[in-house]
Design a protein around this motif. Structure first.
Motif, mmCIF file in Angstrom:
data_model
loop_
_atom_site.group_PDB
_atom_site.id
_atom_site.type_symbol
_atom_site.label_atom_id
_atom_site.label_comp_id
_atom_site.label_asym_id
_atom_site.label_seq_id
_atom_site.Cartn_x
_atom_site.Cartn_y
_atom_site.Cartn_z
ATOM 1 N N ILE A 1 0.785 -1.075 -0.087
ATOM 2 C CA ILE A 1 0.084 -0.057 -0.005
ATOM 3 C C ILE A 1 0.837 1.135 -0.167
ATOM 4 N N LYS A 2 0.637 2.036 -1.068
ATOM 5 C CA LYS A 2 1.432 3.431 -1.159
ATOM 6 C C LYS A 2 0.563 4.324 -0.480
ATOM 7 N N PHE A 3 -0.683 4.370 -0.706
ATOM 8 C CA PHE A 3 -1.657 5.291 -0.342
ATOM 9 C C PHE A 3 -2.792 4.871 0.089
ATOM 10 N N GLN A 4 -3.466 5.431 1.308
ATOM 11 C CA GLN A 4 -4.797 4.754 1.378
ATOM 12 C C GLN A 4 -5.799 6.168 1.765
ATOM 13 N N ARG A 5 -7.003 6.310 1.423
ATOM 14 C CA ARG A 5 -7.639 7.340 1.868
ATOM 15 C C ARG A 5 -8.975 6.438 2.366
ATOM 16 N N GLY A 6 -9.572 7.060 3.513
ATOM 17 C CA GLY A 6 -10.878 6.298 3.995
ATOM 18 C C GLY A 6 -12.005 7.561 4.322
ATOM 19 N N TYR A 7 -13.041 6.949 4.204
ATOM 20 C CA TYR A 7 -14.153 7.931 4.361
ATOM 21 C C TYR A 7 -15.289 7.277 5.309
ATOM 22 N N TRP A 8 -15.471 7.756 6.388
ATOM 23 C CA TRP A 8 -16.440 7.165 7.710
ATOM 24 C C TRP A 8 -16.900 8.230 8.612
ATOM 25 N N ASP A 9 -17.899 8.053 9.114
ATOM 26 C CA ASP A 9 -18.315 8.980 10.305
ATOM 27 C C ASP A 9 -17.918 8.970 11.623
ATOM 28 N N LYS A 10 -16.900 9.834 11.650
ATOM 29 C CA LYS A 10 -16.042 9.716 12.999
ATOM 30 C C LYS A 10 -16.858 10.089 14.269
ATOM 31 N N LEU A 11 -17.903 10.831 13.983
ATOM 32 C CA LEU A 11 -18.831 11.136 15.418
ATOM 33 C C LEU A 11 -19.392 9.906 15.730
ATOM 34 N N SER A 12 -20.080 9.040 14.710
ATOM 35 C CA SER A 12 -20.819 8.110 15.084
ATOM 36 C C SER A 12 -19.766 6.947 15.730
ATOM 37 N N PHE A 13 -18.541 6.888 15.335
ATOM 38 C CA PHE A 13 -17.712 6.119 15.663
ATOM 39 C C PHE A 13 -17.367 6.239 17.182
ATOM 40 N N LEU A 14 -17.056 7.643 17.441
ATOM 41 C CA LEU A 14 -16.568 7.742 18.836
ATOM 42 C C LEU A 14 -17.803 7.370 19.688
ATOM 43 N N ARG A 15 -18.858 7.820 19.263
ATOM 44 C CA ARG A 15 -20.090 7.505 20.058
ATOM 45 C C ARG A 15 -20.484 6.082 20.325
ATOM 46 N N GLN A 16 -20.285 5.389 19.496
ATOM 47 C CA GLN A 16 -20.538 4.008 19.670
ATOM 48 C C GLN A 16 -19.441 3.353 20.477
ATOM 49 N N HIS A 17 -18.326 3.799 20.282
ATOM 50 C CA HIS A 17 -17.304 3.063 21.219
ATOM 51 C C HIS A 17 -16.937 4.000 22.579
ATOM 52 N N ASN A 18 -17.916 4.756 22.846
ATOM 53 C CA ASN A 18 -17.742 5.550 24.216
ATOM 54 C C ASN A 18 -16.623 6.171 24.291
ATOM 55 N N LEU A 19 -15.949 6.979 23.233
ATOM 56 C CA LEU A 19 -14.952 7.501 23.312
ATOM 57 C C LEU A 19 -14.980 9.102 23.234
ATOM 58 N N PRO A 20 -14.038 9.901 23.844
ATOM 59 C CA PRO A 20 -14.438 11.302 23.933
ATOM 60 C C PRO A 20 -14.424 11.900 22.612
ATOM 61 N N ILE A 21 -15.363 12.818 22.336
ATOM 62 C CA ILE A 21 -15.721 13.512 21.244
ATOM 63 C C ILE A 21 -14.788 14.810 21.277
ATOM 64 N N SER A 22 -13.578 14.593 20.091
ATOM 65 C CA SER A 22 -12.658 15.842 20.127
ATOM 66 C C SER A 22 -12.595 16.534 18.781
#
Length: 119
Positions: free
Chosen positions: A98-119
């Motif tokens: 892998i030379k380059f990777q770009r990912g698209y996903w909803d960070k806010l939903s991820f943080l909430r689902q895993h009970n991680l601090p929203i920053s």
């Protein structure tokens, strides 16, 4: 592993689901860039390794492949996780790594689902 983009991505998903940050990082070129658009780009294999170590220690993550496409040097992965999060990743594979990777996903939903601090 054949070094073809689809094969590299299938290996990437297997290692990701095992939480194996070291083996996962070894799929990247030394000067690779991993840019999850919700975050700043991470440059270099060793920084990518550290990123995966930190992420795997913060949350249990599972990547369920929904679609995997290959176009020349590129592999495109559409994924979901067991909690309902969905995303898409674009990977440029050069000489079997892998030379380059770009990912698209909803960070806010991820943080909430895993009970991680929203920053």
């Amino acid at each position: 592993m054949s070094g073809k983009p689809k094969a590299v991505l299938k290996e990437w998903v297997a290692l990701f689901n095992r939480g194996d940050a070291d083996a996962l990082a070894d799929l990247y070129h030394d000067d690779a860039v991993n840019h999850q658009v919700a975050n700043e780009p991470v440059e270099g294999k060793e920084n990518i390794r550290a990123m995966f170590h930190a992420e795997f220690s913060a949350a249990e993550m599972v990547c369920i492949m929904e679609n995997l496409f290959e176009d020349g040097e590129w592999a495109i992965l559409e994924w979901k996780d067991p909690l309902g999060l969905r995303g898409c990743g674009f990977f440029r594979i050069v000489d079997g790594k892998i030379k380059f990777q770009r990912g698209y996903w909803d960070k806010l939903s991820f943080l909430r689902q895993h009970n991680l601090p929203i920053s």
